[in-house]
Design a protein around this motif. Structure first.
Motif, PDB file in Angstrom:
ATOM      1  N   THR A 129     -26.224  -4.648  33.337  1.00 37.10           N
ATOM      2  CA  THR A 129     -24.984  -4.003  32.900  1.00 37.10           C
ATOM      3  C   THR A 129     -25.290  -3.003  31.779  1.00 37.10           C
ATOM      4  OG1 THR A 129     -23.777  -6.034  33.362  1.00 37.10           O
ATOM      5  CG2 THR A 129     -22.677  -4.419  31.959  1.00 37.10           C
ATOM      6  N   ARG A 130     -24.817  -1.793  31.970  1.00 36.78           N
ATOM      7  CA  ARG A 130     -25.000  -0.773  30.927  1.00 36.78           C
ATOM      8  C   ARG A 130     -23.658  -0.106  30.657  1.00 36.78           C
ATOM      9  NH1 ARG A 130     -30.261   0.041  29.666  1.00 36.78           N
ATOM     10  NH2 ARG A 130     -29.879   2.066  28.746  1.00 36.78           N
ATOM     11  N   ILE A 131     -23.315  -0.035  29.382  1.00 32.47           N
ATOM     12  CA  ILE A 131     -21.981   0.424  29.003  1.00 32.47           C
ATOM     13  C   ILE A 131     -22.063   1.801  28.355  1.00 32.47           C
ATOM     14  CG2 ILE A 131     -19.947  -0.124  27.614  1.00 32.47           C
ATOM     15  CD1 ILE A 131     -20.524  -3.039  28.082  1.00 32.47           C
TER      16      ILE A 131
ATOM     17  N   VAL B 110     -22.278  -8.749  27.137  1.00 34.46           N
ATOM     18  CA  VAL B 110     -21.197  -8.958  28.100  1.00 34.46           C
ATOM     19  C   VAL B 110     -21.724  -9.755  29.291  1.00 34.46           C
ATOM     20  CG1 VAL B 110     -19.616  -7.791  29.679  1.00 34.46           C
ATOM     21  CG2 VAL B 110     -19.951  -6.889  27.405  1.00 34.46           C
ATOM     22  N   GLU B 111     -22.942  -9.450  29.673  1.00 30.46           N
ATOM     23  CA  GLU B 111     -23.537 -10.127  30.829  1.00 30.46           C
ATOM     24  C   GLU B 111     -23.762 -11.617  30.556  1.00 30.46           C
ATOM     25  OE1 GLU B 111     -26.109  -7.290  32.967  1.00 30.46           O
ATOM     26  OE2 GLU B 111     -27.455  -9.019  32.955  1.00 30.46           O
TER      27      GLU B 111
ATOM     28  N   GLY C 298     -24.195  -4.253  26.687  1.00 38.62           N
ATOM     29  CA  GLY C 298     -24.209  -4.662  28.090  1.00 38.62           C
ATOM     30  C   GLY C 298     -24.809  -6.051  28.261  1.00 38.62           C
TER      31      GLY C 298
ATOM     32  N   VAL D 119     -24.249 -10.518  38.659  1.00 39.13           N
ATOM     33  CA  VAL D 119     -24.336  -9.192  38.042  1.00 39.13           C
ATOM     34  C   VAL D 119     -25.588  -9.090  37.175  1.00 39.13           C
ATOM     35  CG1 VAL D 119     -21.839  -8.848  38.095  1.00 39.13           C
ATOM     36  CG2 VAL D 119     -22.909  -9.786  36.053  1.00 39.13           C
ATOM     37  N   SER D 120     -26.172  -7.907  37.174  1.00 34.80           N
ATOM     38  CA  SER D 120     -27.359  -7.691  36.345  1.00 34.80           C
ATOM     39  C   SER D 120     -27.431  -6.243  35.889  1.00 34.80           C
ATOM     40  CB  SER D 120     -28.627  -8.072  37.112  1.00 34.80           C
ATOM     41  OG  SER D 120     -28.766  -7.233  38.224  1.00 34.80           O
TER      42      SER D 120
ATOM     43  N   GLY E  32     -21.885 -13.368  28.640  1.00 36.29           N
ATOM     44  CA  GLY E  32     -20.531 -13.903  28.788  1.00 36.29           C
ATOM     45  C   GLY E  32     -20.199 -14.147  30.250  1.00 36.29           C
ATOM     46  N   ALA E  33     -20.619 -13.214  31.104  1.00 32.67           N
ATOM     47  CA  ALA E  33     -20.352 -13.337  32.537  1.00 32.67           C
ATOM     48  C   ALA E  33     -20.973 -14.615  33.096  1.00 32.67           C
ATOM     49  CB  ALA E  33     -20.889 -12.108  33.276  1.00 32.67           C
TER      50      ALA E  33
END
Lengths: 82, 82
Positions: free
Chosen positions: A37-39, A22-23, A19, A34-35, A25-26
């Protein structure tokens, strides 16, 4: 027959490096708001029995033994009769 | 602030080798009644804005550009005001 839907998440106290990656990358793409992020995983399958209790048991064993990692993940599931 | 929940699934016509592999493991463990296991992603994150429309846009871009593979996956999301 039942349709089972399983959601598997890392426990909140355990870091999620995927996560985080990816964040980052965002941010590079200009997606700034966004903050945390959990996958996790979203799993669907069919259980070929008409007995709710045995379907329930089978899904639980499937989740515990194969789909989730009991050390760091929690799972929840729902069954829908079809 | 919004909490976003995204579910990403492979398109139904696309094979899911990971699901197939897990299912073969299930058979070996005596879990015989499960079939058509498909493994997708379940993603949670926060969107740091109070404007629903811009949160919506940001989630859509995040999903399209980073979280999902537009060639073979579909995504759906929901936003919850917190």
């Amino acid at each position: 027959m039942f349709k089972a839907t399983v959601i598997i998440k890392r426990r909140p106290t355990i870091l999620d490096p995927q996560g985080k990656a990816v964040e980052q990358g965002a941010k590079l793409l200009g997606i700034d708001n966004v903050s945390q992020t959990r996958i996790g995983k979203y799993i669907e399958f069919y259980v070929n029995t008409d007995d709710k209790i045995s379907a329930d048991n089978e899904v639980k064993i499937y989740c515990e033994k194969l789909l989730s990692n009991p050390i760091m993940e929690d799972f929840e599931y729902s069954l829908e009769k079809i």
